[in-house]
Structures are given as structure tokens and as C-alpha cells.
Motif scaffolding. Structure first.
Motif, short mmCIF file in Angstrom:
data_model
loop_
_atom_site.label_atom_id
_atom_site.label_comp_id
_atom_site.label_asym_id
_atom_site.label_seq_id
_atom_site.Cartn_x
_atom_site.Cartn_y
_atom_site.Cartn_z
N PHE A 211 65.99 49.51 90.63
CA PHE A 211 65.46 48.75 91.77
C PHE A 211 65.97 47.32 91.76
O PHE A 211 66.34 46.77 92.80
CB PHE A 211 63.93 48.77 91.74
N GLN A 212 65.99 46.70 90.59
CA GLN A 212 66.44 45.32 90.49
C GLN A 212 67.92 45.18 90.88
O GLN A 212 68.31 44.26 91.60
CB GLN A 212 66.19 44.79 89.08
N LEU A 213 68.74 46.13 90.40
CA LEU A 213 70.17 46.09 90.71
C LEU A 213 70.43 46.41 92.17
O LEU A 213 71.34 45.85 92.79
CB LEU A 213 70.92 47.07 89.81
N LYS A 214 69.63 47.31 92.74
CA LYS A 214 69.79 47.64 94.16
C LYS A 214 69.48 46.42 95.02
O LYS A 214 70.16 46.15 96.01
CB LYS A 214 68.86 48.81 94.52
N LEU A 215 68.46 45.67 94.63
CA LEU A 215 68.09 44.46 95.36
C LEU A 215 69.18 43.40 95.26
O LEU A 215 69.32 42.56 96.16
CB LEU A 215 66.76 43.92 94.83
N GLU A 216 69.95 43.43 94.19
CA GLU A 216 71.07 42.50 94.03
C GLU A 216 72.28 42.89 94.86
O GLU A 216 73.27 42.18 94.92
CB GLU A 216 71.47 42.42 92.55
N GLY A 217 72.20 44.08 95.49
CA GLY A 217 73.27 44.51 96.39
C GLY A 217 74.23 45.52 95.81
O GLY A 217 75.26 45.83 96.43
N LEU A 218 73.94 46.07 94.63
CA LEU A 218 74.84 47.04 94.01
C LEU A 218 74.66 48.42 94.61
O LEU A 218 73.54 48.81 94.97
CB LEU A 218 74.60 47.11 92.50
N GLY A 219 75.76 49.18 94.69
CA GLY A 219 75.71 50.57 95.12
C GLY A 219 75.29 51.47 93.97
O GLY A 219 75.25 51.04 92.81
N ASN A 220 75.00 52.73 94.28
CA ASN A 220 74.48 53.65 93.26
C ASN A 220 75.47 53.88 92.11
O ASN A 220 75.06 54.01 90.95
CB ASN A 220 74.10 54.98 93.90
N LYS A 221 76.76 53.94 92.41
CA LYS A 221 77.76 54.17 91.35
C LYS A 221 77.84 52.97 90.41
O LYS A 221 77.93 53.12 89.19
CB LYS A 221 79.13 54.46 91.97
N ARG A 222 77.79 51.77 90.98
CA ARG A 222 77.84 50.57 90.15
C ARG A 222 76.56 50.41 89.33
O ARG A 222 76.59 49.93 88.20
CB ARG A 222 78.06 49.34 91.02
N ILE A 223 75.43 50.83 89.93
CA ILE A 223 74.16 50.81 89.18
C ILE A 223 74.26 51.75 87.98
O ILE A 223 73.87 51.40 86.87
CB ILE A 223 72.98 51.21 90.08
N ALA A 224 74.82 52.95 88.22
CA ALA A 224 74.96 53.94 87.13
C ALA A 224 75.81 53.37 85.99
O ALA A 224 75.51 53.63 84.80
CB ALA A 224 75.59 55.22 87.69
N ASP A 225 76.83 52.60 86.33
CA ASP A 225 77.71 52.01 85.29
C ASP A 225 76.98 50.98 84.44
O ASP A 225 77.33 50.77 83.27
CB ASP A 225 78.92 51.35 85.95
N ARG A 226 75.94 50.34 85.00
CA ARG A 226 75.22 49.29 84.28
C ARG A 226 74.13 49.85 83.36
O ARG A 226 73.63 49.12 82.51
CB ARG A 226 74.55 48.35 85.29
N LEU A 227 73.74 51.12 83.57
CA LEU A 227 72.62 51.69 82.83
C LEU A 227 73.08 52.40 81.56
O LEU A 227 74.23 52.83 81.45
CB LEU A 227 71.84 52.66 83.72
N THR A 228 72.19 52.54 80.61
CA THR A 228 72.51 53.14 79.31
C THR A 228 72.64 54.65 79.42
O THR A 228 73.59 55.25 78.90
CB THR A 228 71.41 52.80 78.28
N ARG A 229 71.67 55.29 80.09
CA ARG A 229 71.70 56.74 80.23
C ARG A 229 72.75 57.16 81.25
O ARG A 229 73.17 56.37 82.10
CB ARG A 229 70.32 57.27 80.69
N ASN A 230 73.15 58.40 81.18
CA ASN A 230 74.17 58.92 82.10
C ASN A 230 73.48 59.41 83.38
O ASN A 230 73.23 60.60 83.57
CB ASN A 230 74.93 60.07 81.43
N TRP A 231 73.18 58.47 84.30
CA TRP A 231 72.45 58.80 85.53
C TRP A 231 73.44 59.18 86.63
O TRP A 231 74.32 58.39 86.96
CB TRP A 231 71.63 57.62 86.02
N PRO A 232 73.30 60.35 87.26
CA PRO A 232 74.12 60.65 88.44
C PRO A 232 73.71 59.74 89.60
O PRO A 232 72.51 59.46 89.78
CB PRO A 232 73.77 62.12 88.76
N PRO A 233 74.66 59.25 90.41
CA PRO A 233 74.31 58.39 91.57
C PRO A 233 73.30 59.06 92.50
O PRO A 233 72.47 58.37 93.10
CB PRO A 233 75.66 58.17 92.26
N SER A 234 73.37 60.40 92.62
CA SER A 234 72.42 61.10 93.51
C SER A 234 70.98 60.97 93.01
O SER A 234 70.04 60.87 93.80
CB SER A 234 72.80 62.58 93.62
N THR A 235 70.81 60.96 91.68
CA THR A 235 69.47 60.79 91.10
C THR A 235 68.96 59.38 91.36
O THR A 235 67.78 59.17 91.69
CB THR A 235 69.50 61.06 89.58
#
Length: 567
Positions: A211-235
Motif C-alpha cells: 500500500f505504501q509503495l502504491k501510494l508512492e506511484g509504483l506499479g505492481n511489478k516494481r512493487i514486487a521487485d521491492r518486496l522480500t517474498r516472491n509476490w506475483p503482480p496479480s496477487t
């Protein structure tokens, strides 16, 4: 499937729930029934190609007939692809259906009348068109009715149990089930019942970060790259809109194979992991991004990109509802329209009266009128006059100076308090002084926000006129640019740009559709002159500009007196 000339034995298995698969239901219908032996006793070959298995389709609602293998088998029988003399083997008649008696008997006799027999392995009953008698009719009716009543009782009991569970859940005594989101785990009591949920801190932290990264304007793929777990963008996309992060739970039930909401959502069912302010800020950010980039919020075009450059801008002048883009195709009775939502849906007020009866407006008709007006209008009339503007700017500058002076005073107070603390050995006094400093710093922070807002307002006042006039010119160019587009992709991109530019100038438009009948050329009592209506669909429209005072103007479409020789 090709037509079968040789009668065969076909097996049919149905289990409607996961419990039947895990329990005895599946074993009884597979291991306990010797289909080969039954086929030999009937002197027919056993079919091993057609797999008639319905798993998860209810016989009570008839899903096995509308969506399952039994329905497919009925189609094959009706199409003549199952040879007469064939036999359908089932465990019991209630595996075939658990619908109400009339529908159940109709299904059974319908199969028999097509020349296909039914053999029930549990009671070794063999039903055929030629041997079906009163005794079998009564027996089958009793079995079918018993199966229906059993399912009906289960349904009633299940709903009653669910209501009790829901009441307990709302009181915080017990949860409806152990099912919960990935970031939670169930906590059970000594009886094995789920009484609460525990937050998995590492996963919950990652969901919050989404949520914090989305509010900063990041897309789902870029958010996934910033996270530790392997989150699919669809999730990530799903979780961003998932209200369970707020602790809410919306019960559902399966009706006709589709999940439908039942009852009101339960607040604080789960422990919340995201603040409501953050959740709502993210939803607003997403909607704002879609609007700015030309994506509709609703169905206005293919692939989510609108064909309507006025989306979220035009409203019905009669009732205030949104006007939606309605494409009725390219036929003689078709066309593209803007239509009041309340009028289209025939919505009614609390007294049962229609809210609005406004007629549709031709999209192209309004398109031409709107741009003709926007290109010709003098926007300086809708901006505060120079004296008023100077006055507002002066007032803002004065407020900013006053607030800055107050900040300096607070800074001096903090400095003096720090000096006092450095010379004081009394811990109680020091603590009180430190608390006072904290309050002053909080006040400083609030004042800084006020100053920033005043500066933004000041900038807006100084640039309002330039911005509007600049956007007005850009709208004219963008419209001309749209008309030269050749490919559909090019048109879509240019419509997006035009929509964005309109939003820079116009806050909203209210359209008042014409009520009286349209007469294009109306003779009057004046020789050689007729009256010509400017628009067939629109009486007037009101434009609200993006000025500080939200200034507006009403454009009334007139009847023109035109000499006959010019028509």
C-alpha cells in the motif's frame, strides 16, 4: 462424439461436496460397485471412453444437469449419439438428482422414454421404458422424494447453523471458519473451534508495504521487485483492493455456481493490518491515475480505454446523475449517445416516482457544440478581475508572512528551553521542559503544512489565468490532432490526451436534454424567413470551469432566424 449403433453400459458418479470425496461417498461409487459385472449381467459392453463424473455439482440445485456431465449425457441422448438399449448405472437414484419430485421424475422418465435404461447398484433395480410399471413408479418416487427432502433439511439446517455462527462471530465468541487471508493464522480453543486470528508479522509487513509503495506511484511489478517474498503482480493487485486488510469480512454463498454476497459485511472480524486512511488514499490514488491516463471507471470502451472524452465530466442537468457513454452500434437505429444513468435505469425515489426522464443526447452532437464553445469562449471573463486577484494574492502573502513569523517565535522558544534544560539538574523540571519542546515542535510541523498550502494557493492564483488559456489552446490543437488519427490505437491515445486537457479547464458539464419535439425548420409569420433549431437533442449545457471560485456559464442553444433562400 460419434453416433453409437451398439448399446453400452455407462457409469455415472456424482459427489457434490469435498466431504464426500474425503469420506465414503466417492469410495462407494467407485470401489464398491463392480461395473464390469453389472455390464456382463446385462449382456452389454462397458463403455470406458465417456467419463461421466460430476464433482462439486449439486443434484439438489440441478447444477449437474445445467453444467455437469449428466447434462452432457442428456444432450448425447437427445442428439441420438447414445444407442437405444444402453443403460446408465448409478449407485442410487439420488445420485441422478435431488431436485423436487416433479422435476426428478421428469428427468428419469425422459431418459427412459429415449430408450436408455437406468440401473441402481445399491438396490439392484433396473428401470426400462418397456418394464417400467406402477410399482417402480411408486418406488422411484419415494426414493427421489426422500433424497430431495434430505437435501432440503440439510440446506435449512446449514442456513440456521450459519446464522448462529454469524451471530457468535459478531459477538466475538467464535469465527465462522478457520479460513483466513495469507497474513493471518487461526487460533483455536480446546474444542478445535476458531476463536480468533493471529497476525503473521513478516507477511503483514509486506502487505502494508504494498500500500505504501502504491501510494508512492509504483506499479505492481516494481512493487514486487521491492518486496522480500516472491509476490506475483496479480496477487499485489488483488490485495491492494482487498478490504480484509481493514479487518472486514463479507460472507458469500454459492448460488447457481456463482459466489454471491449474503448479508452485511462483518466489521473487525479479522485483526486489521492497514489503516483505513492509507487504504482509502490508495483507492483514490488508483482512481485518480486512471482518470488522468484516460482509463474509464466503468464500461466506456474496449480494453478499459474510453471512447468518451467526457467521462467523469458530464452530468444530467435535470437530476445530477452521471451521463454514461452508450454505443448502440452502427445500424440505422444505432449510434453513440450520452445518457442519464437514472433515466436509463428507470430509478425511482422513496415515493416510487421516476427520478429522471431525460432523453439521450447524441454524443457527436454534444462533442461539436462543446468544442465550438470552448474554442470561442473568452476565459478571462471567468477568472477573478485583476483588482480582486491582487487583493487575494496580497492576503495570501500576508498570511504566509504571519505564519513564518510565528514559526520563528517557536524556534526561539525551543532554543531558550534547550538552554534552560542544559542548566537544570532537577529531573522533574527537565522532563516537563522536554514535553513542552515536543508540543512546540508539533505546532511547528502544523504551521509548516499551513505555509505549504498557502504557497500552493498563491502559486495557483498567480498562474490560474495563464494555465487556463494555455490549456484552451492545447484543447483546440488536440481536437484537430484527433481528427487526423488513422489507426485505432492512435485514436485511443489522442482521446486520452484530449480527455486530460478538458479536465485541466473544465471541472464539470451539466447537459439539459431537449424536452419539446424537434422541428428542424419551422416557418413563422414573416415572409421568406424560417426558424432553425441549433441542436436536435440539447436545450442548453452548463460549463463549470476549473477556477478557484468554480465559475460557470450556461450555454443556451437558440433558434436561428434564417432566410429561406439560404436553406
Amino acid at each position: 462424439m460419434e453416433n453409437q449403433s451398439t448399446p453400452k453400459v455407462y457409469s455415472y458418479i456424482r459427489i457434490s461436496t469435498g466431504k464426500q470425496r474425503e469420506g465414503d461417498g466417492l469410495r462407494r461409487q467407485t470401489e464398491d460397485i463392480d461395473y464390469e459385472k453389472i455390464a456382463k449381467s446385462l449382456d452389454l459392453p462397458l463403455d470406458n471412453e465417456l467419463k461421466l463424473v460430476d464433482e462439486g455439482f449439486s443434484g439438489f440445485t440441478g447444477e449437474n444437469r445445467t453444467k455437469g456431465a449428466l447434462g452432457y449425457f442428456e444432450t448425447l441422448i437427445n442428439d441420438g449419439k447414445i444407442a437405444e438399449g444402453s443403460v446408465l448405472v448409478i449407485e442410487m437414484l439420488d445420485r441422478l438428482t435431488r431436485q423436487a419430485l416433479l422435476e426428478a421424475v421428469h428427468l428419469m422418465t425422459g431418459i427412459l422414454l429415449k430408450g436408455v435404461g437406468i440401473y441402481t447398484a445399491a438396490d439392484k433395480q433396473y428401470y426400462t421404458k418397456d418394464t417400467f410399471d406402477v410399482g417402480q413408479l411408486v418406488l422411484s418416487a419415494i426414493i427421489l422424494q426422500t433424497g430431495h427432502e434430505e437435501s432440503l433439511k440439510k440446506t435449512i439446517r446449514g442456513r440456521a447453523n450459519w446464522r448462529v455462527k454469524r451471530e457468535k462471530s459478531e459477538k466475538g465468541e467464535e469465527k465462522l471458519s478457520k479460513i483466513c487471508p495469507l497474513w493471518l493464522e487461526p487460533v483455536t480453543n480446546k474444542n478445535g473451534k476458531t476463536i480468533s486470528f493471529k497476525i503473521k508479522k513478516d507477511i503483514a509487513a509486506e502487505v502494508r508495504m504494498m500500500f505504501q509503495l502504491k501510494l508512492e506511484g509504483l506499479g505492481n511489478k516494481r512493487i514486487a521487485d521491492r518486496l522480500t517474498r516472491n509476490w506475483p503482480p496479480s496477487t499485489i493487485q488483488r490485495y491492494i483492493h482487498d478490504r480484509r486488510v481493514l479487518g472486514e469480512y463479507q460472507p458469500h454463498s454459492k448460488q447457481s455456481g456463482k459466489r454471491k454476497e449474503i448479508g452485511n459485511k462483518i466489521i473487525n472480524y479479522y485483526p486489521p493490518i492497514v489503516e483505513k486512511e492509507l487504504f482509502e488514499a490508495v483507492q483514490e490514488h488508483i482512481l485518480d491515475w486512471k482518470e488522468r491516463h484516460g482509463y474509464h471507471v466503468g464500461r466506456n470502451g474496449s480494453n478499459g480505454v474510453h471512447s468518451n472524452v467526457f467521462v467523469k465530466i458530464v452530468k444530467c442537468g435535470e437530476c445530477g446523475s452521471a451521463m454514461h457513454y452508450d454505443n448502440k452500434g452502427d445500424t440505422s437505429k444505432g449510434g453513440k449517445y450520452l445518457r442519464c444513468y437514472s433515466a436509463k435505469r428507470a430509478l425511482k425515489d422513496e415515493n416510487g416516482n421516476r427520478i429522471c426522464r431525460a432523453r439521450s443526447v447524441r454524443y457527436q452532437d454534444f462533442f461539436e457544440l462543446f468544442f465550438k464553445y470552448i474554442e470561442e469562449v473568452d476565459l478571462s471573463k471567468f477568472i477573478n478581475d485583476k483588482d480582486e486577484l491582487k487583493k487575494q494574492i496580497s492576503e495570501n502573502e500576508l498570511k504566509i508572512s504571519a505564519e513564518k513569523f510565528r514559526v520563528r517565535q517557536l524556534e526561539d522558544q525551543v532554543s531558550n528551553l534547550i538552554d534552560t534544560i542544559s542548566t537544570t539538574r532537577n529531573k522533574v523540571v527537565r522532563n516537563k521542559l522536554e514535553l513542552k519542546i515536543e508540543k512546540i515542535i508539533e505546532e511547528q510541523t502544523d504551521l509548516s503544512k499551513v505555509i505549504n498550502n498557502l504557497n500552493l494557493e498563491l502559486y495557483s492564483l498567480r498562474n490560474e489565468s495563464k494555465k487556463l488559456k494555455s490549456s484552451q489552446k492545447e484543447i483546440t490543437k488536440a481536437r484537430e490532432y484527433l481528427e487526423t488519427a488513422t489507426s485505432e490505437e492512435e485514436k485511443i491515445n489522442r482521446r486520452k490526451k484530449l480527455h486530460q486537457l478538458i479536465g485541466n479547464v473544465v471541472n464539470g458539464v451539466e447537459i439539459y436534454p431537449r424536452k419539446e419535439p424537434y422541428v428542424r425548420n419551422m416557418p413563422i409569420d414573416e415572409p421568406g424567413v424560417i426558424v432553425h433549431m441549433e441542436s436536435r437533442y440539447i436545450k442548453k449545457f452548463k460549463v463549470i470551469f476549473n477556477t478557484k471560485e468554480r465559475n460557470n456559464t450556461i450555454v443556451t442553444l437558440k433558434r436561428y432566424r434564417v432566410p429561406i433562400k439560404e436553406m
